[in-house]
Design an enzyme around this catalytic site. Structure first.
Site, PDB file in Angstrom:
ATOM      1  N   GLY A  46     -15.154 -17.192  47.820  1.00 31.56           N
ATOM      2  CA  GLY A  46     -15.635 -18.512  47.428  1.00 31.56           C
ATOM      3  C   GLY A  46     -15.213 -18.847  46.006  1.00 31.56           C
ATOM      4  O   GLY A  46     -14.873 -19.999  45.700  1.00 31.56           O
TER       5      GLY A  46
ATOM      6  N   ASP B 295     -26.174 -12.664  42.400  1.00 31.21           N
ATOM      7  CA  ASP B 295     -25.490 -11.802  43.364  1.00 31.21           C
ATOM      8  C   ASP B 295     -26.235 -10.488  43.619  1.00 31.21           C
ATOM      9  O   ASP B 295     -25.832  -9.700  44.475  1.00 31.21           O
ATOM     10  CB  ASP B 295     -24.074 -11.475  42.863  1.00 31.21           C
ATOM     11  CG  ASP B 295     -23.180 -12.706  42.862  1.00 31.21           C
ATOM     12  OD1 ASP B 295     -23.439 -13.628  43.659  1.00 31.21           O
ATOM     13  OD2 ASP B 295     -22.234 -12.745  42.062  1.00 31.21           O
TER      14      ASP B 295
ATOM     15  N   GLN C 146     -19.479 -21.558  39.532  1.00 30.98           N
ATOM     16  CA  GLN C 146     -18.232 -21.918  40.212  1.00 30.98           C
ATOM     17  C   GLN C 146     -17.965 -23.409  40.076  1.00 30.98           C
ATOM     18  O   GLN C 146     -16.836 -23.827  39.829  1.00 30.98           O
ATOM     19  CB  GLN C 146     -18.303 -21.503  41.682  1.00 30.98           C
ATOM     20  CG  GLN C 146     -18.382 -19.995  41.837  1.00 30.98           C
ATOM     21  CD  GLN C 146     -18.422 -19.543  43.281  1.00 30.98           C
ATOM     22  OE1 GLN C 146     -18.562 -20.357  44.192  1.00 30.98           O
ATOM     23  NE2 GLN C 146     -18.323 -18.247  43.490  1.00 30.98           N
TER      24      GLN C 146
END
Ligand code: S3P
Length: 754
Positions: free
Chosen positions: A413, A634, A488
């Site tokens: 991703g 994460d 991101q």
């Protein structure tokens, strides 16, 4: 039509009729035709094999070897009452053979061939019969050897090889079915293709290499000192020219029959060779290394594909199962691999910089390798990785070139979202694709701000990949208030901002990892951070630098949790990145009572690092502060295992992002924990876990690397074996996980299937 009758017993369990062909005629009993006959016989699907050849010696030998049951020297006699004909003579003789066969073909016999060129065979058939008859199925097995002749026939030649069939519009379904069934019985895999396409592909992949091999050997053999040359010709010469021992008549026919496509491939190759010649002449190392590293990567990839090990689009990854025995220990000093986020960014910025960037500690996992490959595809020369070392020959902000096809980003991703921003500013179009998991992840979150900047970018209607970007747009700087805390999305907008007019700024609702900002500054680009707003102005340039990638705290997290839950544990994790935007796992474990000490704190290339010592501690459940969520985004799968071992209840809220990671990490972890007997209740934005006894059982990672590794460490406190399915993707972020985990004391064994 041919008699295809079922044999007794029909016992394949699927209720399918077993193939049986009463009589097959092989015309031309060499390697190809002879192997076809042998394979059908070995599979027990043929009654009688008749052989036709002009050479009586061949027929006699084929009879002797049991390849054929009956020999015929008259083609008309040979065709009597035959169900299937395999034409396997050199293609130069096809027309004459068909002419001779014509009077004996009654419309019931199905004819196929094995010629390496399909256009010319179809033309021959049309010439003789006025059209392509419904009983003709053009074919080409992609198998062979430099050996030829009846002696070389081998029943296993086609096993796991591809056979291309190029049925014509007139070819009947019954004829195609029979030929497919016969090839399948030989163990081959069937591909259907248009005849012209077949001829172009084969010209490049088979005919051209043969032509080059013949030409090179002939050129060298003509030299006066050829004795010398052949005496000293070692592996390279042998490997490159093996196919020059192939049958000259057969190859003569192929080059003539496929003239146009062969010339096209040869001209294309000549241009490549000329470019290489110029690079050698000019001693242009960058050009030479560029050609050779791209070639090496492509060849290595091909080797893996041949061995069915490739991690690629078209290939289903092997299934990997982890079996973990309960108990074990957690001791020692270890260094986990390089940080994934920083590794991605080192390639991206290194490629866009002016000059050569040297990276050490690069993560050689599939995700960061996907990013690396993408830049190679866009013309950047990258040496390595070699034990974590990578050299990137930057091309400058405007130096990327269009890739030859779609950019495949596997499971990553981060690659897809960051690249979307970077590619929105290029002068060419791009398409970004990914694996099954990535193909379901939300990309609207990057498309939205990019559209506001003037980019032309499209996702699927569901907001998922593929992403299609139309280049040559003038981007303008915007201010973007991010609706979610996502590094991101922030990085995507900032990277597009490098190409935009004026200032681009992003305000984040909560701090997220700031590696992009730090690294841009390391490359000499001005990036301002004021409170929660980060801004930069487009039109600058990046200056190559050196990057030392610290060990990934997200990988270290598994061992931090492992040591915290395993009585007697004492481990030291070296050189771990402790960027303040990444240390949620340390904060949360400490709040649960974890025993964690940092030492040797220092800064390496703009990123703080430390050695981290973790010892066992009795953990207690907590309500995880929501401000820690982006800082440990994460690490939650591992932290859920800590929660399962803690006393009392652990409550997570404000973490709906976890539902759109590589898997729905809330649901998948809850399911797995429940299987192991742990009380875990998913909520829309988090989970409630009550610590207790962990049992054994079979859990599914849903191809999510972090789920697989989390359940592996759970076994340290389980009272029975834990079997974890779908673990292949551990390679995306932590290729050395199995060896480090076992060295530290986890009783893990790995099984690969498929
Ligand atoms: C990453 C940002 C995070 C993280 C991912 C890597 C990055 O994703 O989960 O593994 O390198 O920028 P989000 O930005 O979507 O939270």
């Amino acid at each position: 039509m041919a008699r295809v009758r079922p044999t007794q017993p029909q016992n394949n369990g699927a209720g399918m009729k077993r193939l049986f062909i009463p009589r097959v005629l092989i015309v031309g009993i060499g390697l190809i035709g002879g192997s076809f006959a042998c394979a059908l016989k070995a599979a027990g699907v043929v009654g009688e094999v008749v052989g036709y050849s002009r050479r009586t010696t061949t027929l006699a030998r084929a009879l002797e070897l049991g390849i054929i049951d009956r020999a015929e020297t008259s083609i008309v006699d040979a065709l009597a009452d035959v169900d299937l004909v395999m034409l396997a003579a050199p293609i130069g003789s096809t027309r004459a053979l068909l002419e001779a066969m014509k009077p004996a073909l009654n419309g019931k016999t199905i004819v196929t061939d094995a010629g390496s060129v399909k256009g010319s065979v179809i033309e021959d058939v049309q010439q003789i019969f006025g059209r392509v008859p419904e009983w003709f199925v053009p074919g080409h097995p992609i198998a062979g050897a430099e050996k030829s002749g009846v002696e070389a026939a081998d029943a296993k030649l086609y096993q796991d090889h591809k056979v291309i069939l190029t049925p014509h519009g007139n070819t009947s379904a019954a004829a195609l079915d029979l030929v497919c069934a016969a090839w399948r019985a030989t163990g081959a895999e069937i591909l259907l293709m248009d005849a012209n396409h077949h001829d172009r592909v084969l010209a490049a992949t088979s005919h051209l290499p043969h032509l080059l091999a013949f030409s090179l050997v002939d050129t060298l053999a003509k030299e006066n000192e050829n004795q010398e040359i052949f005496r000293y010709a070692a592996g390279g010469f042998r490997d490159f020219t093996r196919i020059a021992s192939s049958d000259p008549t057969m190859w003569h026919d192929i080059f003539v029959a496929n003239r146009d496509s062969v010339l096209g491939a040869l001209d294309h190759f000549s241009r490549g060779l000329e470019a290489m010649r110029r690079a050698v002449e000019a001693q242009d190392s960058q050009a030479l290394l560029g050609i050779m590293t791209r070639a090496k990567v492509a060849r290595d990839h091909f080797t893996k594909m041949l061995a069915k090990r490739a991690y690629s689009h078209s290939m289903k990854a092997h299934n990997v199962t982890y079996t973990v025995q309960p108990g074990g220990s957690m001791n020692g000093t270890l260094r986990v691999p390089g940080d994934k986020s920083i590794s991605h960014r080192s390639i991206m910025l290194g490629a866009l910089a002016d000059g050569i960037t040297e990276v050490s500690g690069f993560l050689e996992g599939e995700d960061s390798l996907a990013t690396l490959q993408t830049f190679r595809d866009m013309g950047v020369v990258i040496e390595g990785p070699n034990e974590g070392r990578v050299r990137i020959f930057g091309v400058g902000l405007r130096g990327l070139r269009a890739a030859p096809g779609a950019l495949y980003l596997g499971n990553s991703g981060t690659s897809m979202r960051l690249l979307s921003g970077l590619l929105a500013g290029q002068a060419f179009d791009s398409t970004l694709t990914g694996d099954e998991s990535l193909s379901h992840r939300p990309m609207g979150r990057v498309a939205k701000p990019l559209l506001q900047m003037g980019a032309v970018i499209a996702t699927e209607p569901s907001g998922t990949p593929p992403i299609r970007i139309t280049g040559r747009q003038r981007l303008r700087g915007i201010h973007y208030d991010m609706p979610m805390a996502s590094a991101q999305v922030k990085s995507c907008v900032l990277l597009a901002g490098l190409y935009a007019e004026g200032e681009t700024s992003v305000t984040e609702p909560a701090p997220t990892r700031d590696h992009t900002e730090r690294m841009l500054r390391g490359f000499g680009y001005t990036v301002k951070t004021e409170g929660s707003t980060i801004s930069l102005t487009g039109g600058g340039s990046l200056k190559a630098t050196q990057i030392d990638v610290p060990a990934d705290i997200s990988s270290a997290a598994f061992f931090m949790v492992a040591a915290s839950i395993c009585p007697g544990a004492d481990i030291t994790l070296q050189h771990v990145g402790i960027n303040p935007t990444r240390i949620g796992v340390i904060n949360i474990l400490r709040a649960m009572g974890g025993n964690i000490e940092l030492s040797n704190e220092r800064e390496v290339g703009g990123e703080p690092v430390a050695d981290i010592r973790v010892c066992y501690a009795a953990l207690k459940g907590i309500h995880i502060p929501e401000d820690q969520v982006p800082l440990a985004i994460d690490e939650f799968p591992a932290l859920f295992i800590a929660a399962a071992c803690a006393q009392g209840e652990t409550v997570l809220t404000g973490a709906e992002e976890l539902r759109v990671k590589e898997s729905d990490r809330i649901q998948v972890m809850a399911d797995g924990l429940n299987t192991l007997g742990v009380d875990a209740k998913p909520t829309p934005d988090g989970i409630i876990i009550r610590g207790g006894i962990i049992g054994g059982g079979e859990v599914y990672s849903h191809s999510d690397h972090r789920i697989a590794m989390s359940f592996t460490i759970a076994a340290l406190r389980a009272n029975d074996v834990i079997v974890i399915q779908d673990c292949a993707n551990v390679m995306t972020s932590f290729p050395t996980f199995v060896s480090l985990a076992t060295a530290a004391g986890i009783r893990l064994s790995v099984e690969r299937h498929g």
